[in-house]
Design an enzyme around this catalytic site. Structure first.
Site, PDB file in Angstrom:
ATOM      1  N   ARG A  16       0.829  -1.219   0.000  1.00  0.00           N
ATOM      2  CA  ARG A  16       0.000   0.000   0.000  1.00  0.00           C
ATOM      3  C   ARG A  16       0.862   1.269   0.000  1.00  0.00           C
ATOM      4  NH1 ARG A  16      -3.933  -0.420   4.850  1.00  0.00           N
ATOM      5  NH2 ARG A  16      -2.272  -1.696   5.701  1.00  0.00           N
ATOM      6  N   LYS A  19      -1.026   4.502  -0.851  1.00  0.00           N
ATOM      7  CA  LYS A  19      -1.863   5.003   0.246  1.00  0.00           C
ATOM      8  C   LYS A  19      -1.022   5.829   1.222  1.00  0.00           C
ATOM      9  CE  LYS A  19      -4.065   3.343   4.451  1.00  0.00           C
ATOM     10  NZ  LYS A  19      -5.428   3.845   4.326  1.00  0.00           N
ATOM     11  N   ILE A 436     -26.902   3.275  15.965  1.00  0.00           N
ATOM     12  CA  ILE A 436     -26.831   2.220  14.961  1.00  0.00           C
ATOM     13  C   ILE A 436     -25.880   1.102  15.378  1.00  0.00           C
ATOM     14  CG2 ILE A 436     -26.465   1.810  12.475  1.00  0.00           C
ATOM     15  CD1 ILE A 436     -28.875   3.601  13.209  1.00  0.00           C
ATOM     16  N   TRP A 566     -19.410  -8.156   0.780  1.00  0.00           N
ATOM     17  CA  TRP A 566     -18.132  -7.570   1.180  1.00  0.00           C
ATOM     18  C   TRP A 566     -17.029  -8.600   1.396  1.00  0.00           C
ATOM     19  CZ3 TRP A 566     -20.268  -3.110   4.807  1.00  0.00           C
ATOM     20  CH2 TRP A 566     -20.726  -2.080   3.982  1.00  0.00           C
ATOM     21  N   HIS A 646     -30.620  -2.293   9.491  1.00  0.00           N
ATOM     22  CA  HIS A 646     -30.069  -0.982   9.177  1.00  0.00           C
ATOM     23  C   HIS A 646     -29.453  -1.016   7.791  1.00  0.00           C
ATOM     24  CE1 HIS A 646     -27.614   2.579   9.176  1.00  0.00           C
ATOM     25  NE2 HIS A 646     -26.560   1.830   8.937  1.00  0.00           N
ATOM     26  N   HIS A 699     -20.964  11.202   8.790  1.00  0.00           N
ATOM     27  CA  HIS A 699     -19.797  11.334   7.908  1.00  0.00           C
ATOM     28  C   HIS A 699     -19.141  12.697   8.057  1.00  0.00           C
ATOM     29  CE1 HIS A 699     -22.428   8.288   5.979  1.00  0.00           C
ATOM     30  NE2 HIS A 699     -21.295   7.637   6.004  1.00  0.00           N
TER      31      HIS A 699
HETATM   32  N1  GLN Z   1     -23.676  -1.640  13.356  1.00  0.00           N
HETATM   33  C1  GLN Z   1     -22.698  -1.088  12.489  1.00  0.00           C
HETATM   34  C2  GLN Z   1     -22.050   0.125  13.143  1.00  0.00           C
HETATM   35  O1  GLN Z   1     -22.700   0.828  13.817  1.00  0.00           O
HETATM   36  C3  GLN Z   1     -23.289  -0.657  11.170  1.00  0.00           C
HETATM   37  C4  GLN Z   1     -22.245  -0.135  10.231  1.00  0.00           C
HETATM   38  C5  GLN Z   1     -22.772   0.151   8.852  1.00  0.00           C
HETATM   39  O2  GLN Z   1     -23.932   0.204   8.619  1.00  0.00           O
HETATM   40  N2  GLN Z   1     -21.885   0.360   7.907  1.00  0.00           N
HETATM   41  O3  GLN Z   1     -20.896   0.400  12.974  1.00  0.00           O
HETATM   42 ZN    ZN Z   2     -24.733   2.280   8.095  1.00  0.00          ZN
END
Ligand code: GLN
Ligand code: ZN
Length: 763
Positions: A16, A19, A436, A566, A646, A699
């Site tokens: 890398r 990077k 989340i 992924w 989610h 973000h």
């Molecule tokens: N549960 C994961 C987190 O909170 C969800 C991450 C995601 O949706 N990319 O990091």
């Molecule tokens: Zn997410």
């Protein structure tokens, strides 16, 4: 003699290097000259690795993204960077990431270009921006310099360019003008460029038009035709390249375009090769992509020769061989792997090994199989070992998949009934708040995980540190007044790798990095065999978290489609089968969590959408099995166990029925930037269950204020009845720090209370 070539090589370097050089340059730790020197060294190294090829790609190297390079090559940089000063490279990074250097003065920062996925890969490109005023002019110096470098390095340089029609198709018009009106001026610049390349001694140029594997309307098909007719006057030869799928209804068009050669993806489109050979006019080269440029398995060389030999007889010199697409999508060199066990390692080929496979195939065709008998025998032994390995094929796993019943994907009662029981049990306030899953991953946590992995931290110490961190997260959430808590995920490096490491059937590389965007790389785990779960994966951590609070504790898992999308996935059975195996492993975990008293469980399907095929006509098939897999994972629970899911994106319009079919009790989604407009899709569909539209853009370092959150949720309530709304961030908080997260969540909780009170007063 057969010609072998490649469509592109990974640019990040074996270790890398790119990077690290980029990140140092952005931080101001190295100069532009030093960055450029790293670029030159990587290109030299890459051409050395490709020295067995008859034609080597040039222009596949990039400091950020090849489509952004094309925008600069054609003088199509957005107006907002034009007057900012600095040189081309500074502006290039401003479009790529908003600023030329990390410490750049605010006034020299701009809005970064939009980034989106390159077809159905996990690589992201910077979306070209167009308007009715777009003018093109050629800036070919950098590319011509690379052609000279390649020639000096002793390779035959074949520049690779994104085709004019694909370039327009990938971009967005800022003023809704028709992008195709720009084709004519763009072609003029391509022609100038091709003349310069010819003058530099280039014989072949590769023009990538991968949109030929998508469903195109008449105007785009016509544009392809027109473009090739214009470009054919260039004083060199054009190889038109398509990849990532079958040509299908575009097959005849692709064969008839007036170019000198056509490259096709014979990994995805093997069944089309014979028809293409029939259709292709006799003066054209057919380049067949026979090595998978997107996956990491060894090619079965003998089986490939069996179908290539007759084609070679028929086409002779007109047959070229290559990987199916650019090798950008695979890691650089398997030889760097020291820890993969030998059995698995022998099944794999990274970019360097793939080019060697190409050389063996070409020698076998040119000189007969006997000339490479040893190499073919070795390859056959490896391929056989993979076919028969007891580590891959485990009858008990296959048996369980065969015994899946429809009832396993079905909740006991419909949502309306479940929701009554859940409301009674949880007694949550209106506009309940949650997160989340992940909380900030501090340097200490990362260090503890790393030390544990390399054996510098004992299991007991590791467990203590993680438990302390979980306790910290729980106490913070209680102090904030959140309604539904999480354990915070400190033990997870990555939401897929963490589970992959605990499942049988997965392996991990040390250096198997592939570029995701700019300096960001990912290291997809290798899903090589039948999947099973030897033991519970999360129950301990989450039970610990639950023991610390009286509030509901939400268990946190990754869903089957996301695990699949992924990972590097085995190619010896349909993806749908592999996905079902994953779904059973996750189902077991869900049921173990439920048994341990965890009565809210979130199953993340962050990457569900990514798996959608390039052609819409194939979407339903994918959605059918991906959603079935989710349902099998989730729906074995009691009525009063609440299932959350989610997804980290906001386009649901076109997959709404599938989302509803998942039948999760609660879905949380990313919405804060789109101002809740996408909830219209949920409204129009009359989505029946509960929704948590994100109100905090994780973000960004910005902290949303109470009024903004209240306003967003009020907009949401115009679309969704308030008693079915949750309040939560867009995604996990792991990339943020506590100083940002605490005030943001404080505001979120305050906003939720205001909303609930307003609502109570209104009734
Ligand atoms: N549960 C994961 C987190 O909170 C969800 C991450 C995601 O949706 N990319 O990091
Ligand atoms: Zn997410």
């Amino acid at each position: 003699m057969i010609t072998i070539h490649s469509l592109g090589f990974p640019r990040i370097g074996k270790k890398r290097e790119l990077k690290f050089a980029l990140e140092k340059f952005w931080r101001g730790d190295i100069t532009q000259q030093q960055l450029e020197q790293t670029g030159r060294q990587l290109r030299q190294q890459n051409w050395r690795e490709q020295s067995a090829l008859d034609l080597a790609p040039v222009g596949d190297f990039s400091f950020y993204d090849q489509i952004l390079d094309a925008s600069f090559l054609f003088g199509n940089h957005p107006a907002r960077v034009r007057d900012l000063g600095g040189d081309d490279l500074a502006n290039y990074f401003r479009v790529a990431r908003g600023r030329a250097h990390t410490h750049e003065h605010e006034c020299a920062c701009v809005q970064a270009g939009e980034m989106t996925k390159w077809f159905d890969t996990n690589y992201h490109y910077i979306v070209p921006e167009f308007s009715a005023d777009t003018r093109f002019n050629l800036h070919a110096d950098a590319l011509l310099e690379q052609v000279r470098e390649a020639q000096a390095a002793g390779v035959v340089a074949k520049p690779v360019l994104v085709g004019p029609v694909t370039y327009l198709w990938l971009g967005k018009s800022q003023d809704h003008s028709d992008r195709l009106t720009l084709l004519e001026p763009l072609l003029a610049v391509y022609l100038q460029l091709l003349s310069k390349l010819a003058a530099a001694g280039v014989e072949w140029v590769q023009i990538d038009e991968p949109i030929l594997v998508t469903e195109l309307d008449a105007s785009w098909r016509q544009a392809l035709n027109h473009a090739c007719h214009q470009l054919k006057s260039a004083p060199l030869k054009l190889l038109l390249a398509t990849y990532f799928g079958e040509l299908q209804e575009n097959l005849q068009l692709a064969c008839e375009l007036p170019v000198d050669g056509l490259h096709i993806d014979a990994i995805n489109g093997r069944d089309e090769v014979a028809r293409i050979a029939d259709w292709l006019p006799g003066h054209k080269v057919l380049s067949v992509g026979v090595i998978n440029g997107r996956n990491i398995w060894k090619t079965d060389l003998t089986a490939t020769l069996v179908w290539l030999e007759p084609l070679h007889q028929r086409l002779g010199q007109r047959l070229w061989l290559a990987p199916s697409c650019s090798l950008l999508h695979v890691p650089v060199d398997l030889a760097s792997e020291q820890k993969l066990d030998d059995e698995i390692k022998q099944w794999l080929a990274f970019a360097v090994q793939k080019l060697d496979e190409l050389r063996i195939l070409a020698t076998a065709l040119n000189e007969g199989r006997a000339a490479v008998a040893d190499e073919l025998a070795q390859n056959a032994a490896a391929v056989n070992s993979r076919r028969q390995s007891g580590r891959i094929h485990r009858p008990a796993v296959k048996q369980r998949v065969a015994e899946i019943t429809a009832a396993m994907g079905q909740r006991l009662a419909p949502y309306a009934e479940r929701s009554k029981q859940q409301r009674n049990k949880f007694r949550l306030p209106l506009y309940p708040t949650t997160t989340i899953g992940s909380f900030p991953q501090t340097a200490e946590i990362r260090k503890a995980r790393r030390d544990y992995r390399v054996g510098e931290l004992g299991a007991d110490d590791y467990r203590r540190i993680m438990r302390d961190e979980i306790a910290h997260c729980v106490h913070q959430q209680e102090a904030l007044g959140l309604d539904v808590l999480v354990h915070g995920e400190p033990e997870r490096n990555d939401m897929v790798e963490y589970f992959g490491e605990q499942l049988d059937g997965y392996a991990f590389s040390q250096h198997g990095w592939v570029q995701s965007y700019g300096s960001r790389c990912v290291k997809p785990p290798i899903l090589f065999g039948d999947i099973s779960r030897p033991r519970a994966m999360t129950v301990d951590w989450i039970s610990w978290a639950r023991s610390l609070t009286d509030k509901p504790m939400k268990g946190m898992l990754t869903g089957p489609a996301t695990m699949l999308n992924w990972s590097f996935v085995r190619d010896d059975q349909p993806r749908s089968q592999t996905c079902l195996q994953l779904s059973l492993a996750i189902r077991d975990e869900v049921l173990d969590l439920e048994k341990a008293g965890i009565d809210m469980i979130q199953i993340d399907e962050a990457a569900l959408r990514e798996g959608l095929p390039l052609r819409r006509s194939q979407w339903q098939d994918y959605l059918d099995w991906a959603i079935q897999a989710f349902r099998i994972s989730a729906n074995g629970v009691r009525n009063d166990t609440q299932i959350h899911t989610h997804m980290c994106y906001s386009e649901f319009n076109d997959i709404m029925p599938a989302i509803a079919d998942m039948d999760a009790d609660v879905i949380t989604i990313e919405t804060s930037r789109s101002n809740m407009e996408l909830l219209a899709a949920f409204e129009a569909f009359e989505y029946p269950n509960e929704i948590g539209p994100g109100v905090y853009d994780i973000h960004s370092p910005n902290i949303p204020d109470v009024d903004a959150i209240v306003a967003l949720m009020k907009k949401a309530a115009e679309h969704i009845p308030p008693e079915r709304l949750w309040v939560n961030p867009d995604c996990g908080l792991k990339t943020r720090n506590w100083e940002e997260v605490l005030p943001a969540l404080t505001n979120m909780v305050t906003a939720s209370r205001i909303l609930a009170q307003d609502l109570a007063e209104a009734v």
